[in-house]
Design a protein around this motif. Structure first.
Motif, PDB file in Angstrom:
ATOM      1  N   ARG A 173       0.844  -1.200  -0.054  1.00  0.00           N
ATOM      2  CA  ARG A 173       0.022  -0.068  -0.137  1.00  0.00           C
ATOM      3  C   ARG A 173       1.036   1.360  -0.148  1.00  0.00           C
ATOM      4  N   THR A 174       0.043   2.478  -0.052  1.00  0.00           N
ATOM      5  CA  THR A 174       0.888   3.589  -0.220  1.00  0.00           C
ATOM      6  C   THR A 174      -0.039   4.352   0.988  1.00  0.00           C
ATOM      7  N   THR A 228       6.120 -14.597  16.478  1.00  0.00           N
ATOM      8  CA  THR A 228       4.942 -14.051  17.140  1.00  0.00           C
ATOM      9  C   THR A 228       4.603 -13.988  18.547  1.00  0.00           C
ATOM     10  N   LEU A 229       3.859 -13.430  18.945  1.00  0.00           N
ATOM     11  CA  LEU A 229       3.371 -13.520  20.405  1.00  0.00           C
ATOM     12  C   LEU A 229       2.301 -14.706  20.201  1.00  0.00           C
ATOM     13  N   GLY A 238      -2.168  -5.337  14.783  1.00  0.00           N
ATOM     14  CA  GLY A 238      -3.136  -5.371  13.729  1.00  0.00           C
ATOM     15  C   GLY A 238      -4.675  -5.479  14.048  1.00  0.00           C
ATOM     16  N   ARG A 289      -3.907 -10.159  18.709  1.00  0.00           N
ATOM     17  CA  ARG A 289      -4.041 -11.120  19.961  1.00  0.00           C
ATOM     18  C   ARG A 289      -3.790 -10.522  21.155  1.00  0.00           C
ATOM     19  N   ALA A 320     -10.884  -2.797  -1.066  1.00  0.00           N
ATOM     20  CA  ALA A 320     -10.007  -1.703  -2.029  1.00  0.00           C
ATOM     21  C   ALA A 320      -8.959  -2.419  -2.577  1.00  0.00           C
ATOM     22  N   PHE A 326      -7.633  -5.329  -0.807  1.00  0.00           N
ATOM     23  CA  PHE A 326      -7.609  -5.662   0.624  1.00  0.00           C
ATOM     24  C   PHE A 326      -9.096  -5.276   1.312  1.00  0.00           C
ATOM     25  N   GLU A 331      -3.814  -0.383  14.287  1.00  0.00           N
ATOM     26  CA  GLU A 331      -5.033  -0.915  13.653  1.00  0.00           C
ATOM     27  C   GLU A 331      -5.462  -1.935  14.864  1.00  0.00           C
ATOM     28  N   PRO A 387     -10.215   3.197   3.663  1.00  0.00           N
ATOM     29  CA  PRO A 387      -9.094   4.274   3.370  1.00  0.00           C
ATOM     30  C   PRO A 387      -9.948   5.458   2.893  1.00  0.00           C
ATOM     31  N   GLN A 436      -6.935   8.411   6.726  1.00  0.00           N
ATOM     32  CA  GLN A 436      -6.813   8.526   8.222  1.00  0.00           C
ATOM     33  C   GLN A 436      -6.168   7.558   9.011  1.00  0.00           C
ATOM     34  N   ASN A 462      -2.393   7.855   9.787  1.00  0.00           N
ATOM     35  CA  ASN A 462      -2.054   9.140  10.295  1.00  0.00           C
ATOM     36  C   ASN A 462      -2.548   9.021  11.991  1.00  0.00           C
TER      37      ASN A 462
HETATM   38  C1  LIG Z   1      -5.944   0.252   0.610  1.00  0.00           C
HETATM   39  C2  LIG Z   1      -5.704   1.059   2.037  1.00  0.00           C
HETATM   40  C3  LIG Z   1      -5.000   2.244   1.648  1.00  0.00           C
HETATM   41  C4  LIG Z   1      -4.768   2.990   2.747  1.00  0.00           C
HETATM   42  N1  LIG Z   1      -4.280   4.350   2.677  1.00  0.00           N
HETATM   43  C5  LIG Z   1      -3.927   4.890   3.799  1.00  0.00           C
HETATM   44  C6  LIG Z   1      -3.346   6.287   3.598  1.00  0.00           C
HETATM   45  O1  LIG Z   1      -3.414   6.887   2.425  1.00  0.00           O
HETATM   46  N2  LIG Z   1      -3.134   7.032   4.771  1.00  0.00           N
HETATM   47  C7  LIG Z   1      -3.226   6.490   5.892  1.00  0.00           C
HETATM   48  O2  LIG Z   1      -2.963   7.340   6.933  1.00  0.00           O
HETATM   49  N3  LIG Z   1      -3.643   5.437   6.228  1.00  0.00           N
HETATM   50  C8  LIG Z   1      -4.039   4.556   5.186  1.00  0.00           C
HETATM   51  N4  LIG Z   1      -4.412   3.120   5.282  1.00  0.00           N
HETATM   52  C9  LIG Z   1      -4.477   2.546   6.516  1.00  0.00           C
HETATM   53  C10 LIG Z   1      -3.183   2.267   6.922  1.00  0.00           C
HETATM   54  O3  LIG Z   1      -2.480   1.576   5.892  1.00  0.00           O
HETATM   55  C11 LIG Z   1      -2.955   1.297   8.158  1.00  0.00           C
HETATM   56  O4  LIG Z   1      -3.653   2.044   9.194  1.00  0.00           O
HETATM   57  C12 LIG Z   1      -1.630   0.983   8.850  1.00  0.00           C
HETATM   58  O5  LIG Z   1      -0.916   0.349   7.830  1.00  0.00           O
HETATM   59  C13 LIG Z   1      -1.863   0.004   9.704  1.00  0.00           C
HETATM   60  O6  LIG Z   1      -0.684  -0.486  10.317  1.00  0.00           O
HETATM   61  P1  LIG Z   1      -0.468  -1.232  11.546  1.00  0.00           P
HETATM   62  O7  LIG Z   1       1.013  -1.509  11.989  1.00  0.00           O
HETATM   63  O8  LIG Z   1      -1.305  -0.888  12.795  1.00  0.00           O
HETATM   64  O9  LIG Z   1      -1.193  -2.451  11.258  1.00  0.00           O
HETATM   65  P2  LIG Z   1      -0.485  -3.844  10.280  1.00  0.00           P
HETATM   66  O10 LIG Z   1       0.011  -3.195   9.024  1.00  0.00           O
HETATM   67  O11 LIG Z   1      -1.835  -4.763   9.886  1.00  0.00           O
HETATM   68  O12 LIG Z   1       0.593  -4.414  10.900  1.00  0.00           O
HETATM   69  C14 LIG Z   1       0.268  -5.454  11.964  1.00  0.00           C
HETATM   70  C15 LIG Z   1       1.644  -6.253  12.305  1.00  0.00           C
HETATM   71  O13 LIG Z   1       1.320  -7.143  13.496  1.00  0.00           O
HETATM   72  C16 LIG Z   1       1.869  -8.430  12.915  1.00  0.00           C
HETATM   73  N5  LIG Z   1       1.086  -9.385  13.895  1.00  0.00           N
HETATM   74  C17 LIG Z   1      -0.029  -9.895  13.885  1.00  0.00           C
HETATM   75  N6  LIG Z   1      -0.357 -11.106  14.972  1.00  0.00           N
HETATM   76  C18 LIG Z   1       0.897 -11.152  15.688  1.00  0.00           C
HETATM   77  C19 LIG Z   1       1.183 -11.754  16.557  1.00  0.00           C
HETATM   78  N7  LIG Z   1       0.300 -12.546  17.260  1.00  0.00           N
HETATM   79  N8  LIG Z   1       2.480 -11.801  17.139  1.00  0.00           N
HETATM   80  C20 LIG Z   1       3.291 -10.754  16.554  1.00  0.00           C
HETATM   81  N9  LIG Z   1       2.875  -9.964  15.498  1.00  0.00           N
HETATM   82  C21 LIG Z   1       1.883  -9.945  15.044  1.00  0.00           C
HETATM   83  C22 LIG Z   1       1.680  -8.685  11.628  1.00  0.00           C
HETATM   84  O14 LIG Z   1       2.412  -9.507  11.112  1.00  0.00           O
HETATM   85  C23 LIG Z   1       1.882  -7.405  10.989  1.00  0.00           C
HETATM   86  O15 LIG Z   1       3.146  -7.077  10.783  1.00  0.00           O
HETATM   87  C24 LIG Z   1      -4.728   2.344   4.095  1.00  0.00           C
HETATM   88  C25 LIG Z   1      -5.062   1.204   4.275  1.00  0.00           C
HETATM   89  C26 LIG Z   1      -5.719   0.435   3.425  1.00  0.00           C
HETATM   90  C27 LIG Z   1      -6.277  -0.842   3.348  1.00  0.00           C
END
Ligand SMILES: Cc1cc2nc3c(=O)[nH]c(=O)nc-3n(C[C@H](O)[C@H](O)[C@H](O)COP(=O)(O)OP(=O)(O)OC[C@H]3O[C@@H](n4cnc5c(N)ncnc54)[C@H](O)[C@@H]3O)c2cc1C
Length: 387
Positions: free
Chosen positions: A43-44, A130-131, A161, A165, A183, A264, A284, A291, A295, A298
């Protein structure tokens, strides 16, 4: 067997987890980061100016221009055949006295930059696992890792994410709604460039958005019914290129796919509180939505900024520091999580509304934004997450 100890454990190697690991380690706590191997994030992210300023001051992205592209305009085109249509609306950052609304970055480039910042911290250890589970008790948590090791920590940061867990095992109450929309994202090469403008074509099933990626390149985020996206993807890249040309109303000439299309699934997720009992949730794990209005990350970066502020305000040498810290973090996050979640949800519903009065309200709202300067200023601030 004696158990290893850590001041803090950050779970998850997505962008929120990487940023959180850096923030926690910079507080001085002995920090362990659990990062399972995963595919690259295709993604971007459009990040608004306050987020980019945070990335710079936190040392996560020292030079945004080296990896991203400026976003100076947002153009909204109502492409629906609805009875009540919204006017075409253009927001220009110059009107708000800003050099740009923000920057658009490939997530893989952000991850590389965050990893470089992580590499320079001697009190941060990364384990590729992992946890599996954990138990809370006695001012901390006992973790069971996927590699069979056990670890005791005072502070536990869940950045794992949507299916977190950490959130589940710590008993945080969450609400999640799956959407029938998904998306589709890919990079496009356009015959006519879009400059610094993000262009949103609003269709009945969701927006078709082109985001600047430098030169003639644009990142596409197309939200539509899952089945529609899947069958478009199965049609192959030449058919997709023709479809994209049609959906962008032939404004940018010939279109070619520069990367394969990925789909996605989309859902909305929220928690009542983002921290308690020495456990905090960022990214997340705490909030997810479609998306719309860029937000998600951000908001995730604002989680990390508030976590850094809570760590700075706490006495980390005091036994049992993690519980009050997690409560302080939850207090700091409450208003922003509620406001941003409600804003995106309202926007998403209004974009997809079949209901005529809602369409009228949305069209009226866009007319008001087009014509009333104080409302435009309020919309700029809300969209950019200005606090
Ligand atoms: C199509 C699309 C476009 C988007 N565009 C934008 C944008 O333009 N601007 C913006 O602000 N946001 C955007 N977003 C939202 C943004 O991409 C997400 O909010 C962000 O990437 C989430 O990051 P994260 O680290 O919280 O979650 P994730 O990227 O889901 O990372 C979670 C991590 O936890 C790990 N994990 C899971 N379970 C375990 C476990 N038990 N033990 C250890 N590790 C574990 C996974 O392997 C993963 O690496 C977009 C989302 C989508 C779907």
């Amino acid at each position: 067997m004696s158990e290893a100890r850590s001041g803090a454990v950050v779970v998850g190697g997505g962008l929120a987890g990487l940023a959180a690991a850096v923030a926690v380690a910079k507080s001085g706590l002995a920090t362990t980061h659990l990062v399972p191997k995963g595919p690259p994030d295709r993604r971007t992210s459009a990040l608004m100016l306050p987020s980019v300023e945070y990335l710079e001051t936190a040392g996560l992205v020292p030079d945004p221009a080296a990896i991203g592209h400026k976003l100076t305009q947002i153009r909204i085109i109502d492409a629906t055949p609805r009875l009540i249509r919204a006017p075409e609306t253009l927001f220009d950052s110059a009107e708000a006295g800003l050099p740009a609304f923000g920057w658009n970055f490939p997530n893989v480039k952000l991850a590389e930059a965050f990893e470089a910042a992580r590499a320079g911290l001697p009190n941060l250890t990364t384990i590729e696992t992992t946890l599996e589970d954990f138990e809370l008790g006695g001012d901390g948590a006992d973790l069971k890792l996927g590699n069979g090791e056990r670890l005791r920590t005072a502070l536990l940061v869940g950045a794992d994410g949507k299916k977190s867990r950490v959130r589940e095992s710590a008993g945080f109450r969450a609400r999640e709604n799956g959407h029938r929309q998904a998306a589709l994202v890919c990079d496009l090469d356009l015959e006519r460039p879009i400059g610094g403008a993000s262009i949103e074509f609003h269709y009945e099933q969701g927006p078709f958005t082109l985001v600047p990626a430098g030169g003639n390149r644009a990142n596409l985020v197309w939200i539509d019914d899952r089945d529609v996206l899947r069958s478009a993807q199965e049609g192959g890249k030449d058919n997709l290129a023709l479809l994209f040309r049609e959906k962008s109303q032939h404004l940018f000439g010939r279109i070619e796919l520069a990367t394969p299309a990925h789909i996605f699934p989309l859902s909305t997720l929220s928690v009542d509180i983002a921290g308690a009992n020495g456990v905090v949730l960022v990214g997340e794990a705490a909030h997810a939505f479609p998306p719309i209005g860029a937000q998600g990350l951000n908001l995730g970066l604002r989680d990390v900024a508030d976590l850094a502020a809570a760590l700075a305000a706490a006495d980390l040498a005091k036994p049992g520091f993690a519980r009050p810290l997690s409560e302080d973090y939850a207090r700091r996050r409450a208003a922003d999580l509620l406001r941003t979640g409600t804003m995106v949800d309202t926007l998403f519903r209004s974009l997809l509304a079949d209901f005529l009065p809602t369409q009228a309200l949305r069209a009226g709202g866009l007319w008001a934004l087009k014509l009333v300067p104080p409302l435009r200023k309020a919309a700029f601030d809300a969209g950019m997450g200005v606090r």
